[in-house]
Design a protein around this motif. Structure first.
Motif, PDB file in Angstrom:
ATOM      1  N   ASN A   1      55.388  52.438  49.380  1.00  8.67           N
ATOM      2  CA  ASN A   1      54.712  53.680  49.015  1.00  8.67           C
ATOM      3  C   ASN A   1      53.313  53.324  48.494  1.00  8.67           C
ATOM      4  OD1 ASN A   1      56.703  56.005  49.296  1.00  8.67           O
ATOM      5  ND2 ASN A   1      57.914  54.549  48.098  1.00  8.67           N
ATOM      6  N   ASN A   2      52.304  53.727  49.243  1.00  8.89           N
ATOM      7  CA  ASN A   2      50.930  53.400  48.895  1.00  8.89           C
ATOM      8  C   ASN A   2      50.146  54.693  48.649  1.00  8.89           C
ATOM      9  OD1 ASN A   2      51.706  50.784  49.497  1.00  8.89           O
ATOM     10  ND2 ASN A   2      50.918  50.901  51.579  1.00  8.89           N
ATOM     11  N   VAL A   3      49.289  54.674  47.633  1.00 13.00           N
ATOM     12  CA  VAL A   3      48.503  55.851  47.269  1.00 13.00           C
ATOM     13  C   VAL A   3      47.060  55.436  47.028  1.00 13.00           C
ATOM     14  CG1 VAL A   3      48.206  57.754  45.641  1.00 13.00           C
ATOM     15  CG2 VAL A   3      50.510  56.952  46.205  1.00 13.00           C
ATOM     16  N   ASP A   4      46.125  56.188  47.619  1.00 13.11           N
ATOM     17  CA  ASP A   4      44.696  56.032  47.344  1.00 13.11           C
ATOM     18  C   ASP A   4      44.182  57.329  46.740  1.00 13.11           C
ATOM     19  OD1 ASP A   4      44.769  53.565  48.476  1.00 13.11           O
ATOM     20  OD2 ASP A   4      43.598  54.075  50.258  1.00 13.11           O
ATOM     21  N   ASN A   5      43.520  57.256  45.594  1.00 10.67           N
ATOM     22  CA  ASN A   5      42.858  58.399  44.979  1.00 10.67           C
ATOM     23  C   ASN A   5      41.362  58.104  44.914  1.00 10.67           C
ATOM     24  OD1 ASN A   5      45.093  60.226  44.196  1.00 10.67           O
ATOM     25  ND2 ASN A   5      45.738  58.454  43.002  1.00 10.67           N
TER      26      ASN A   5
ATOM     27  N   ASN B   1      29.037  47.197  41.862  1.00  6.44           N
ATOM     28  CA  ASN B   1      30.343  47.323  42.489  1.00  6.44           C
ATOM     29  C   ASN B   1      31.359  46.419  41.786  1.00  6.44           C
ATOM     30  OD1 ASN B   1      29.384  48.964  44.810  1.00  6.44           O
ATOM     31  ND2 ASN B   1      28.261  47.096  45.298  1.00  6.44           N
ATOM     32  N   LEU B   2      32.588  46.888  41.759  1.00  7.19           N
ATOM     33  CA  LEU B   2      33.658  46.112  41.141  1.00  7.19           C
ATOM     34  C   LEU B   2      34.943  46.327  41.941  1.00  7.19           C
ATOM     35  CD1 LEU B   2      34.433  44.343  38.657  1.00  7.19           C
ATOM     36  CD2 LEU B   2      35.111  46.456  37.519  1.00  7.19           C
ATOM     37  N   ALA B   3      35.719  45.275  42.092  1.00 10.22           N
ATOM     38  CA  ALA B   3      37.026  45.376  42.760  1.00 10.22           C
ATOM     39  C   ALA B   3      38.040  44.595  41.934  1.00 10.22           C
ATOM     40  CB  ALA B   3      36.958  44.825  44.186  1.00 10.22           C
ATOM     41  N   ASP B   4      38.796  45.313  41.094  1.00  4.62           N
ATOM     42  CA  ASP B   4      39.822  44.709  40.249  1.00  4.62           C
ATOM     43  C   ASP B   4      41.193  45.055  40.807  1.00  4.62           C
ATOM     44  OD1 ASP B   4      38.331  43.374  38.391  1.00  4.62           O
ATOM     45  OD2 ASP B   4      38.265  45.029  36.948  1.00  4.62           O
ATOM     46  N   TYR B   5      41.998  44.029  41.045  1.00  2.00           N
ATOM     47  CA  TYR B   5      43.376  44.227  41.491  1.00  2.00           C
ATOM     48  C   TYR B   5      44.325  43.591  40.471  1.00  2.00           C
ATOM     49  CZ  TYR B   5      41.866  45.945  46.028  1.00  2.00           C
ATOM     50  OH  TYR B   5      41.321  46.712  47.021  1.00  2.00           O
ATOM     51  N   PHE B   6      45.426  44.283  40.176  1.00  6.23           N
ATOM     52  CA  PHE B   6      46.358  43.832  39.163  1.00  6.23           C
ATOM     53  C   PHE B   6      47.774  43.789  39.755  1.00  6.23           C
ATOM     54  CE2 PHE B   6      42.861  46.077  37.187  1.00  6.23           C
ATOM     55  CZ  PHE B   6      42.455  45.206  36.180  1.00  6.23           C
TER      56      PHE B   6
ATOM     57  N   ASP C   1      57.607  44.821  43.896  1.00  3.42           N
ATOM     58  CA  ASP C   1      56.298  44.423  43.405  1.00  3.42           C
ATOM     59  C   ASP C   1      55.363  45.626  43.429  1.00  3.42           C
ATOM     60  OD1 ASP C   1      54.314  44.159  45.909  1.00  3.42           O
ATOM     61  OD2 ASP C   1      56.293  43.445  46.521  1.00  3.42           O
ATOM     62  N   LEU C   2      54.442  45.649  42.470  1.00  3.58           N
ATOM     63  CA  LEU C   2      53.485  46.747  42.324  1.00  3.58           C
ATOM     64  C   LEU C   2      52.093  46.152  42.140  1.00  3.58           C
ATOM     65  CD1 LEU C   2      52.814  49.776  41.892  1.00  3.58           C
ATOM     66  CD2 LEU C   2      53.210  49.390  39.440  1.00  3.58           C
ATOM     67  N   VAL C   3      51.179  46.538  43.013  1.00  4.44           N
ATOM     68  CA  VAL C   3      49.790  46.102  42.926  1.00  4.44           C
ATOM     69  C   VAL C   3      48.918  47.342  42.766  1.00  4.44           C
ATOM     70  CG1 VAL C   3      47.881  44.951  44.115  1.00  4.44           C
ATOM     71  CG2 VAL C   3      50.211  44.050  44.321  1.00  4.44           C
ATOM     72  N   THR C   4      48.017  47.321  41.787  1.00  6.50           N
ATOM     73  CA  THR C   4      47.096  48.432  41.579  1.00  6.50           C
ATOM     74  C   THR C   4      45.666  47.940  41.741  1.00  6.50           C
ATOM     75  OG1 THR C   4      47.002  48.062  39.187  1.00  6.50           O
ATOM     76  CG2 THR C   4      48.674  49.602  40.020  1.00  6.50           C
ATOM     77  N   GLY C   5      44.797  48.831  42.190  1.00  8.20           N
ATOM     78  CA  GLY C   5      43.397  48.487  42.392  1.00  8.20           C
ATOM     79  C   GLY C   5      42.483  49.487  41.727  1.00  8.20           C
TER      80      GLY C   5
ATOM     81  N   ASP D   1      40.970  54.479  43.215  1.00  5.28           N
ATOM     82  CA  ASP D   1      42.147  53.915  42.544  1.00  5.28           C
ATOM     83  C   ASP D   1      43.265  53.784  43.560  1.00  5.28           C
ATOM     84  OD1 ASP D   1      41.047  53.854  39.845  1.00  5.28           O
ATOM     85  OD2 ASP D   1      41.166  56.038  39.925  1.00  5.28           O
ATOM     86  N   GLN D   2      43.859  52.597  43.640  1.00  3.19           N
ATOM     87  CA  GLN D   2      44.883  52.318  44.641  1.00  3.19           C
ATOM     88  C   GLN D   2      46.166  51.847  43.985  1.00  3.19           C
ATOM     89  OE1 GLN D   2      42.605  49.336  46.848  1.00  3.19           O
ATOM     90  NE2 GLN D   2      42.352  50.808  48.532  1.00  3.19           N
ATOM     91  N   THR D   3      47.288  52.214  44.595  1.00  2.00           N
ATOM     92  CA  THR D   3      48.606  51.770  44.152  1.00  2.00           C
ATOM     93  C   THR D   3      49.420  51.352  45.371  1.00  2.00           C
ATOM     94  OG1 THR D   3      48.584  53.306  42.276  1.00  2.00           O
ATOM     95  CG2 THR D   3      50.716  52.393  42.922  1.00  2.00           C
ATOM     96  N   PHE D   4      49.947  50.120  45.339  1.00  2.00           N
ATOM     97  CA  PHE D   4      50.787  49.609  46.426  1.00  2.00           C
ATOM     98  C   PHE D   4      52.138  49.212  45.824  1.00  2.00           C
ATOM     99  CE2 PHE D   4      46.369  48.505  47.255  1.00  2.00           C
ATOM    100  CZ  PHE D   4      46.154  49.094  48.483  1.00  2.00           C
ATOM    101  N   ALA D   5      53.182  49.994  46.122  1.00  2.00           N
ATOM    102  CA  ALA D   5      54.527  49.741  45.590  1.00  2.00           C
ATOM    103  C   ALA D   5      55.453  49.377  46.743  1.00  2.00           C
ATOM    104  CB  ALA D   5      55.048  50.964  44.850  1.00  2.00           C
ATOM    105  N   ASN D   6      56.088  48.206  46.649  1.00  2.00           N
ATOM    106  CA  ASN D   6      56.975  47.719  47.710  1.00  2.00           C
ATOM    107  C   ASN D   6      58.329  47.351  47.114  1.00  2.00           C
ATOM    108  OD1 ASN D   6      54.869  47.688  49.793  1.00  2.00           O
ATOM    109  ND2 ASN D   6      53.999  46.020  48.578  1.00  2.00           N
ATOM    110  N   SER D   7      59.389  47.878  47.744  1.00  2.00           N
ATOM    111  CA  SER D   7      60.752  47.605  47.280  1.00  2.00           C
ATOM    112  C   SER D   7      61.581  47.077  48.441  1.00  2.00           C
ATOM    113  CB  SER D   7      61.407  48.876  46.718  1.00  2.00           C
ATOM    114  OG  SER D   7      60.603  49.436  45.696  1.00  2.00           O
ATOM    115  N   SER D   8      62.412  46.053  48.164  1.00  2.00           N
ATOM    116  CA  SER D   8      63.313  45.486  49.171  1.00  2.00           C
ATOM    117  C   SER D   8      64.755  45.636  48.688  1.00  2.00           C
ATOM    118  CB  SER D   8      62.995  44.006  49.409  1.00  2.00           C
ATOM    119  OG  SER D   8      61.660  43.864  49.871  1.00  2.00           O
TER     120      SER D   8
END
Length: 470
Positions: free
Chosen positions: A363-367, A464-469, A422-426, A404-411
């Motif tokens: 489930n990925n979300v871009d705002n 410009n800034l690109a922070d991923y967590f 795992d959850l990655v946010t940008g 703002d980005q959210t990448f949520a992956n479940s197995s």
């Protein structure tokens, strides 16, 4: 777990391959002639979608009566051809599945009648001038309720694919609005153009070999977009409302106002657009277990991608005509857009016997928020009616983007138990500020020759800034 990660990556690689296949672009070529075989240059050719007769692309026949539509999707189409002195031609169904060349299209002379003569003036949809191709938006079929990006996609020689704009197959195209560069590219440029309603556009100028006043910042040519300016005296305006209901709602609305009295002209345009669209993908793949042994061979995937955006735009132009040849002006523009993209993807990997091996849910979300504002002060002096002129511009332009980005992956195991998450946010803010000053001189000499010269100085500040967590 390594096998599960490999399977997950393979799933997304297959999505990329599927998109690449779905976006394969084709070409359609043809030739327009008179009954005696004489090629008809300058005829207007419309490519319409067969399902709803919507205009997909417009073109002009070149020398030899040839035309080409490049970068179009495999689908069913119909052609409409028109030129002065000949009957309008409408083709039968064209099922385009591969690059195709049509048989020559023969236009029949129109019947003439001298019972009554009525003279009307109407601009053709597409004009071929010495140094540019001009698309007159008000004469282009199907332009109501569209955005500026939609208009560009219909223009001859222009292709819009995956937010990349090309002119005659060349990228690095510079986009100008009223002779002023937008300073944007890629997704930012596409989002900006899709937020502007087509009702405020007068014409689009396509230049593969632009004049000197458009400084060389790319080899792909220049697209200059001219906004509407009303010359009628007094106060007037128009309201454009558009509503489209499909699977989701879309709307495109604008208000144009103009006041002209004595030496003063003030025009204003405000617009609001709402866009909702989606892609639904159902994918089934089978891997030969003799070739690929590290993942389950049966792969089933469902994806749903929904896009939503709201756009608010405004423009005010003030012109003071000091004399018949000298004009001072100011222009103020603003744009605010906000939107989000949601992608839901479920992948099932099974054995050859149909036994479930694992399930992967992404489930990925871009705002996104985008703001633009600009101030322009300008001066123009016309020396003659042939086009000799001196112009000067002072500009300040600012852009701000917050993504703002959210990448949520479940197995999951076959029994539904979660074994990996795992959850990655940008966080990707971007700011751009531009200050520029320029002056251009153009002199029309005897025999139609032109001498052009200019000076420009600009200062650009980007942050410009690109922070991923994780």
């Amino acid at each position: 777990m390594n096998k599960k990660i490999t399977a997950f990556l393979a799933a997304w690689l297959l999505i990329a391959a599927t998109f690449a296949q779905a976006q394969t672009r084709l070409s359609l070529k043809g030739k327009i002639t008179a009954p005696d075989g004489k090629p008809l240059d300058g005829a207007t050719v419309y490519l319409n979608r067969a399902a709803d007769s919507a205009l997909v692309k417009a073109s002009l026949t070149e020398q030899g009566g040839n035309f080409v539509f490049a970068g179009i999707k495999a689908a069913d189409y119909r052609l409409v051809v028109s030129t002065v002195g000949y009957k309008i031609y409408k083709s039968g169904l064209i099922k385009l599945q591969k690059d195709s060349i049509l048989q020559p299209i023969i236009l029949q002379p129109s019947e003439t009648s001298l019972k009554e003569v009525a003279i009307t003036a109407k601009k053709p949809p597409v004009e071929q001038l010495i140094d540019r191709t001009v698309v007159n938006v008000s004469s282009l079929p199907g332009n109501a309720g569209t955005t500026l990006l939609d208009l560009l996609a219909k223009a001859p020689g222009v292709s819009v694919d995956d937010n990349t704009i090309t002119l005659q197959g060349k990228s690095s195209v510079m986009i100008y609005i009223d002779d002023k560069p937008t300073y944007l590219s890629g997704d930012d440029l596409a989002n900006y153009l899709s937020a502007l309603p087509s009702s405020g556009i007068d014409r689009i100028e396509l230049m593969t070999n632009p004049p000197a006043r458009y400084y060389a910042a790319g080899s792909g040519g220049v697209i200059n977009i001219r906004t509407k300016r009303t010359k009628e005296t007094g106060f007037n305006g128009n309201l454009n409302l558009n509503y489209i209901q499909g699977e989701y709602t879309r709307t495109n609305n604008s208000l144009n106002l103009n006041y002209r009295q004595n030496k003063l002209n003030v025009s204003a345009n405000v617009g609001y657009t709402l866009n909702n669209n989606y892609n639904a993908i159902n994918l089934n793949r089978y891997f030969d277990p003799a070739v690929i042994t590290d993942i389950a061979p049966d792969f089933t995937q469902t994806s749903f991608i929904k896009r939503h955006s709201e756009n608010y735009s405004g423009r005010v132009n003030i012109d003071y005509y000091a004399t018949d040849k000298t004009t001072f002006g100011a222009a103020f523009t603003g744009l605010f857009t906000r939107g989000d993209n949601h992608t839901a993807n479920t992948s099932l990997l099974s054995s050859t016997q149909g036994q479930l091996d694992s399930t992967i849910v992404a489930n990925n979300v871009d705002n996104r928020q985008f703001k633009n504002g600009s101030i322009n002060l300008n001066y123009r002096h016309d020396y003659d009616k042939k086009g000799s002129e001196l112009t000067a511009d002072l500009d300040y332009v600012t852009y701000h983007t917050q993504l703002d980005q959210t990448f949520a992956n479940s197995s999951y195991y076959p029994d539904g138990a979660l074994y990996d998450y795992d959850l990655v946010t940008g966080n990707l803010p971007s700011n751009l500020n531009i200050f520029s000053a320029r002056t251009d001189y153009n002199r029309v000499l005897a025999g139609g020759l032109q001498l052009s010269a200019g000076l420009k100085s600009s200062y650009t500040k980007t942050d410009n800034l690109a922070d991923y967590f994780d």
